[in-house]
Design a protein around this motif. Structure first.
Motif: not given
Length: 148
Positions: A139-140, A142-147
């Motif tokens: 996964r990216d 820097w992606d923390d999973g929040s949208r």
């Protein structure tokens, strides 16, 4: 052994410790009735609500819930996503096959041996299929999973 002056000093300290309350008048001991509290207070000094002017049966009841005209109505949620048929069958094998075997064991339902082997194969095959279909790249970071 303490000295006589020390005892006298302690006695005077104890006698004069703190402020003494100033009492106006001593109540007569012949009077057995307790004094009435002033209007609007109970005997302990707490404020008391005044008596209502109208009797309870004549008072108009207040509604428990008043509906506002400007209430927020959320939009309809999107429909639940339907998995692809092959993934749905794999998930049914991973979750459903052990549940079916557990139910048959709890209720003493005798299954032919080939049905048991088929359920175990369904579980293992579904698990392997889902692992094989996982994304290969990470996964990216820097992606923390929040949208939003």
């Amino acid at each position: 052994m303490q000295r006589e002056g020390d005892d006298e000093a302690w006695r005077s300290i104890v006698e004069n410790f703190g402020e003494r309350a100033e009492l106006d008048d001593e109540p007569d001991s012949s009077s057995t009735a307790s004094p009435e509290p002033p209007t609007g207070q109970d005997p302990y000094g707490w404020a008391v609500a005044p008596e209502p002017d109208e009797p309870a049966e004549l008072a108009e009841p207040t509604p428990a819930y008043v509906e506002d005209e400007d209430t927020y109505v959320p939009p309809e949620p999107p429909p639940l996503p339907v998995p692809e048929p092959d993934r749905g069958i794999a998930w049914a094998g991973v979750v459903g096959a052990p549940l079916l075997l557990l139910v048959s064991l709890l209720f003493s339902i005798g299954l032919p041996s080939w049905v048991g082997y088929l359920m175990v194969a369904w579980f293992v095959g579904g698990f392997c299929y889902l692992v094989a279909r996982m994304p290969k790249e990470p996964r990216d970071p820097w992606d923390d999973g929040s949208r939003v």
